[in-house]
Motif scaffolding. Structure first.
Motif, short mmCIF file in Angstrom:
data_model
loop_
_atom_site.label_atom_id
_atom_site.label_comp_id
_atom_site.label_asym_id
_atom_site.label_seq_id
_atom_site.Cartn_x
_atom_site.Cartn_y
_atom_site.Cartn_z
N LYS A 5 0.45 -1.34 -0.02
CA LYS A 5 0.53 -0.24 0.18
C LYS A 5 0.71 1.23 -0.05
CE LYS A 5 -4.26 -2.16 2.28
NZ LYS A 5 -4.66 -2.07 3.01
N ALA A 6 2.12 1.37 0.69
CA ALA A 6 3.12 2.17 0.07
C ALA A 6 4.11 3.08 -0.53
CB ALA A 6 3.49 2.24 2.05
N MET A 7 3.98 1.54 -1.67
CA MET A 7 5.54 1.54 -1.83
C MET A 7 5.37 1.91 -3.49
SD MET A 7 6.03 -2.96 -3.34
CE MET A 7 4.74 -2.98 -4.45
N HIS A 8 5.91 2.53 -4.52
CA HIS A 8 6.20 2.31 -5.79
C HIS A 8 6.06 1.19 -6.29
CE1 HIS A 8 7.22 6.60 -4.94
NE2 HIS A 8 6.51 6.78 -6.30
N GLU A 9 4.94 1.26 -6.98
CA GLU A 9 5.30 -0.29 -7.96
C GLU A 9 5.71 0.01 -9.14
OE1 GLU A 9 0.84 -1.54 -8.71
OE2 GLU A 9 0.55 -1.63 -6.52
N HIS A 10 6.25 -1.51 -9.76
CA HIS A 10 7.14 -1.53 -10.99
C HIS A 10 8.54 -0.97 -10.79
CE1 HIS A 10 3.28 -3.24 -12.81
NE2 HIS A 10 2.59 -2.34 -12.25
N ALA A 11 9.10 -1.58 -10.18
CA ALA A 11 10.19 -0.69 -9.93
C ALA A 11 11.38 -0.71 -11.10
CB ALA A 11 11.07 -0.76 -8.69
N LYS A 96 20.43 2.25 8.15
CA LYS A 96 20.74 4.11 7.92
C LYS A 96 20.86 3.74 6.22
CE LYS A 96 21.56 4.84 12.18
NZ LYS A 96 20.15 4.36 13.15
N ILE A 97 19.52 3.64 5.62
CA ILE A 97 19.49 3.83 4.55
C ILE A 97 18.32 4.27 4.55
CG2 ILE A 97 20.74 1.28 3.61
CD1 ILE A 97 18.20 -0.01 3.78
N ARG A 98 17.75 4.63 2.74
CA ARG A 98 16.43 5.91 2.52
C ARG A 98 15.76 5.08 1.31
NH1 ARG A 98 18.42 11.75 3.39
NH2 ARG A 98 20.46 11.15 4.50
N ARG A 99 15.70 3.93 1.60
CA ARG A 99 14.59 3.14 -0.28
C ARG A 99 15.52 1.58 -0.22
NH1 ARG A 99 18.86 6.43 -1.95
NH2 ARG A 99 18.39 7.74 -2.64
N LEU A 100 14.32 0.90 -0.20
CA LEU A 100 15.02 -0.01 0.01
C LEU A 100 13.39 -1.24 -1.17
CD1 LEU A 100 13.55 -0.89 3.47
CD2 LEU A 100 15.23 -1.36 2.66
N PRO A 101 14.17 -1.73 -1.75
CA PRO A 101 13.44 -2.64 -3.08
C PRO A 101 12.80 -3.35 -2.38
CG PRO A 101 16.16 -3.25 -2.99
CD PRO A 101 15.62 -1.73 -2.08
N VAL A 102 11.34 -3.93 -2.63
CA VAL A 102 10.47 -4.52 -2.65
C VAL A 102 10.52 -5.89 -3.22
CG1 VAL A 102 7.86 -4.65 -1.52
CG2 VAL A 102 9.36 -2.74 -1.42
N ILE A 103 10.35 -7.50 -3.01
CA ILE A 103 10.73 -8.08 -4.11
C ILE A 103 9.30 -8.89 -3.49
CG2 ILE A 103 13.31 -7.94 -3.67
CD1 ILE A 103 13.60 -10.67 -1.86
N ASP A 104 8.83 -10.14 -4.00
CA ASP A 104 7.71 -10.12 -3.49
C ASP A 104 8.10 -12.27 -3.78
OD1 ASP A 104 8.35 -12.22 -5.73
OD2 ASP A 104 6.45 -11.78 -7.02
N GLU A 105 7.15 -13.02 -2.81
CA GLU A 105 7.65 -14.23 -2.93
C GLU A 105 8.43 -14.83 -3.73
OE1 GLU A 105 3.36 -13.75 -4.62
OE2 GLU A 105 4.34 -13.35 -2.52
N ASP A 106 7.99 -14.32 -5.05
CA ASP A 106 9.21 -15.74 -5.66
C ASP A 106 10.70 -15.00 -6.18
OD1 ASP A 106 7.21 -17.38 -6.50
OD2 ASP A 106 6.45 -15.51 -7.36
N ARG A 108 11.34 -11.82 -6.13
CA ARG A 108 11.20 -11.17 -8.54
C ARG A 108 10.93 -9.67 -7.10
NH1 ARG A 108 13.70 -13.16 -11.17
NH2 ARG A 108 12.78 -15.36 -11.94
N LEU A 109 11.57 -8.70 -8.02
CA LEU A 109 11.23 -6.91 -7.51
C LEU A 109 10.06 -6.95 -8.39
CD1 LEU A 109 13.13 -4.98 -6.61
CD2 LEU A 109 13.19 -4.05 -9.52
N VAL A 110 9.55 -6.07 -7.09
CA VAL A 110 7.89 -5.55 -7.63
C VAL A 110 7.34 -3.97 -7.02
CG1 VAL A 110 7.21 -7.61 -7.67
CG2 VAL A 110 7.33 -6.24 -5.32
N GLY A 111 9.05 -3.86 -6.26
CA GLY A 111 8.54 -1.99 -6.90
C GLY A 111 9.99 -1.47 -5.39
N MET A 112 9.38 -0.52 -4.83
CA MET A 112 10.71 0.18 -3.82
C MET A 112 9.84 0.81 -3.44
SD MET A 112 13.75 -0.30 -5.85
CE MET A 112 14.87 0.78 -4.83
#
Length: 139
Positions: A5-11, A96-106, A108-112
């Motif tokens: 609900k918070a991430m940017h999709e399609h990174a 101490k980081i400002r952004r995180l890649p978001v990965i799914d159960e497979d 796969r990168l799905v957002g930031m």
């Protein structure tokens, strides 16, 4: 709150052999400061605008002939879609980081998920604490 609900999709991401100039153009076009780097179907690091400024421009290197793998920040800290924003905040504070890649159960990168995303998703007190933690001067 769910990370989705918070991430940017399609990174987007770049391969390790991408010239730095191409990554910089992507950053400019998308108005972003970091891009995940992949190799052999795995995320291996992040190329940031700071990496480009310090390891290319300041060092006098040619961005057309230097690959992102040569100057990226190695290693990758990420979060998963099944975690909460609060989990991500704790991780960002700890590392101490400002952004995180978001990965799914497979895997796969799905957002930031970045500081701005968090500021819009949670209360001001929590986002303020995170901003203060990651903005501390380095020792």
């Amino acid at each position: 709150m769910d990370i989705r609900k918070a991430m940017h999709e399609h990174a987007d991401w770049v391969s390790a052999d991408t010239p730095v100039c191409e990554a910089a153009r992507m950053m400019q076009k998308d108005d972003i400061g970091a891009i995940p780097v992949g190799k052999d179907d795995k995320l291996i690091g992040m190329i940031t605008d700071r990496d480009i400024a310090l390891r290319i421009v300041a060092a006098g290197r040619d961005p057309d002939k230097t690959t992102v793998e040569e100057v990226m920040t190695k290693g990758i800290v990420y979060c998963r879609t099944n975690e909460t924003v609060e989990d991500a905040i704790h991780l960002m504070d700890q590392k101490k980081i400002r952004r995180l890649p978001v990965i799914d159960e497979d895997k796969r990168l799905v957002g930031m998920l970045g500081l701005g995303d968090i500021a819009h998703a949670v209360n001001h007190e929590l986002s303020g604490e995170l901003l203060h933690a990651v903005a501390e001067h380095h020792a």
